[in-house]
Enzyme design. Structure first.
Site, short mmCIF file in Angstrom:
data_model
loop_
_atom_site.label_atom_id
_atom_site.label_comp_id
_atom_site.label_asym_id
_atom_site.label_seq_id
_atom_site.Cartn_x
_atom_site.Cartn_y
_atom_site.Cartn_z
CG MET A 209 -26.97 21.68 -26.20
SD MET A 209 -28.91 21.16 -26.50
CE MET A 209 -29.37 21.13 -24.87
N GLY A 210 -24.65 25.89 -25.41
CA GLY A 210 -24.94 27.44 -24.90
C GLY A 210 -25.11 27.61 -23.38
CD GLU B 179 -16.20 28.90 -13.93
OE1 GLU B 179 -15.17 27.85 -13.84
OE2 GLU B 179 -15.94 29.94 -14.53
N GLY B 180 -18.98 24.88 -15.76
CA GLY B 180 -18.87 23.38 -15.96
C GLY B 180 -18.44 23.35 -17.52
CG HIS B 181 -20.76 24.77 -20.78
ND1 HIS B 181 -21.93 25.27 -20.13
CD2 HIS B 181 -21.14 23.62 -21.30
CE1 HIS B 181 -22.77 24.71 -20.33
NE2 HIS B 181 -22.76 23.91 -21.15
N GLY C 266 -18.60 16.28 -20.71
CA GLY C 266 -18.62 16.39 -19.48
C GLY C 266 -19.25 14.91 -18.84
CE LYS D 189 -25.81 18.16 -14.53
NZ LYS D 189 -26.76 17.97 -15.51
CG ASP D 190 -25.11 15.71 -19.64
OD1 ASP D 190 -26.44 15.85 -19.36
OD2 ASP D 190 -24.42 16.81 -19.51
P1 AMP Z 1 -24.81 21.00 -22.56
O1 AMP Z 1 -24.46 22.68 -23.18
O2 AMP Z 1 -25.67 21.21 -21.33
O3 AMP Z 1 -25.36 20.33 -23.66
O4 AMP Z 1 -23.56 20.49 -22.03
C1 AMP Z 1 -22.30 20.64 -22.99
C2 AMP Z 1 -21.25 19.80 -22.43
O5 AMP Z 1 -20.69 20.19 -21.13
C3 AMP Z 1 -21.59 18.26 -22.05
O6 AMP Z 1 -20.73 17.41 -22.51
C4 AMP Z 1 -22.18 18.13 -20.66
O7 AMP Z 1 -21.83 16.90 -20.24
C5 AMP Z 1 -21.02 19.18 -20.03
N1 AMP Z 1 -21.24 19.72 -18.88
C6 AMP Z 1 -22.44 20.21 -18.63
N2 AMP Z 1 -22.53 20.67 -17.21
C7 AMP Z 1 -21.35 20.14 -16.77
C8 AMP Z 1 -20.67 20.33 -15.31
N3 AMP Z 1 -21.60 20.74 -14.26
N4 AMP Z 1 -19.45 20.00 -15.18
C9 AMP Z 1 -18.94 19.38 -16.33
N5 AMP Z 1 -19.56 19.21 -17.60
C10 AMP Z 1 -20.59 19.76 -17.66
#
Ligand code: AMP
Length: 280
Positions: free
Chosen positions: A24-25, A29-31, A147, A149-150
């Site tokens: 979702m943008g 660093e996780g992304h 990730g 994370k979720d």
């Molecule tokens: P989001 O943009 O929050 O929808 O996340 C996009 C993807 O990035 C999802 O698969 C999340 O689980 C993953 N993600 C978000 N935060 C982290 C993180 N800290 N470490 C690893 N992956 C992450």
């Protein structure tokens, strides 16, 4: 790198058969770690796609959707720097065209039966499954990276892909953390300073659970740590890592937390087994 906004631009950019990272943008660093993992899976000659779409159907609070950070220019720079081949950043009308039905159901059991996220955010996983199905139909990736994370989302997507035979390999990336242990999240930038200090109790509570010998003690240890930090507790539980129902002896367990500080909700999770025996 190509930035595609429509289905035909996506086709022309060669997204089909790529390794896709849905986001979702407001990239962090996780992304970035997931993009690197996608590159490893794609190989030097394969293609890596990243979708950036703040999906309205997975938000159960309008205010949360409105304040969700949107940083598309910076996001595209990060993607470019990390060697992403295609960024898919569709307007809502491309994801959900008027007059074209994008299916929402059926939901896998792991979305609803354990409660957890779906109990706190009714309709959230219906929105997640809807957008992931739609993204897979538009981009037709070979594999997709999500990730840890979720954690519940990862299990839901895996179950959906299995059940519906979507033919997309799901690859999981470990959680990337700040130096003090807080899991990186796009919503962290919305934390007021007092909350930024308090939410470090979330990873600490996961650590405390790891040292406990049974489920009840581990859950109690997590709740105590979160209450002492003044966080609003949604859940702090030990569950089966895959079904997210009650933890069972001999199966991998997972500690899962959701807590609030101010307007921001923080979720996190970690492997758990009795007395902290290593299980990944
Ligand atoms: P989001 O943009 O929050 O929808 O996340 C996009 C993807 O990035 C999802 O698969 C999340 O689980 C993953 N993600 C978000 N935060 C982290 C993180 N800290 N470490 C690893 N992956 C992450």
């Amino acid at each position: 790198m190509v930035i595609a906004r429509t289905r035909s631009e996506l086709d022309a950019a060669g997204a089909m058969g790529s390794v896709l990272v849905p986001t979702m943008g407001a990239l962090h660093e996780g992304h970035a770690a997931l993009f690197r993992l996608a590159r490893e899976h794609a190989g030097p000659t394969g293609r890596v796609s990243v979708s950036i779409f703040v999906n309205p159907t997975q938000f159960n609070e309008a205010a949360d959707f409105d304040r969700y950070p949107r940083t598309l220019d910076a996001d595209c720079e990060i993607c470019e720097r990390l060697g992403v081949d295609v960024v898919f950043s569709p307007p809502p009308g491309v994801m959900y065209p008027e007059g074209e039905e994008v299916p929402v159901g059926p939901l896998p059991a792991v979305a609803t039966e354990p409660g957890l996220e779906d109990a706190r955010r009714p309709g959230h996983f219906a929105g997640v499954c809807q957008v992931v199905r739609r993204l897979f139909a538009l981009a037709r990736p070979r594999a997709a990276v999500f990730g840890e994370k979720d954690w519940q989302q990862l299990q839901v997507v895996r179950a959906m892909v299995r059940r519906e035979g979507l033919g997309v390999e799901i690859v999981a990336g470990p959680t990337v953390r700040e130096a003090d242990g807080l899991a990186m999240s796009s919503r962290n930038r919305l934390l007021e300073p007092r909350c930024r200090a308090a939410v470090v109790s979330v990873p600490r509570a996961l650590d405390a659970a790891r040292g406990e010998s049974d489920v009840a003690r581990a859950e109690e240890a997590m709740r105590r740590g979160l209450a002492e930090a003044g966080l609003g507790l949604e859940y702090a539980v030990i569950r089966d890592a895959e079904t997210l129902l009650g933890a069972a002896p001999g199966r991998a367990g997972r500690a899962l937390i959701a807590a609030r500080c101010g307007a921001v909700r923080v979720i996190d999770n970690a492997p758990w087994s009795p007395a902290g025996a290593a299980n990944g």
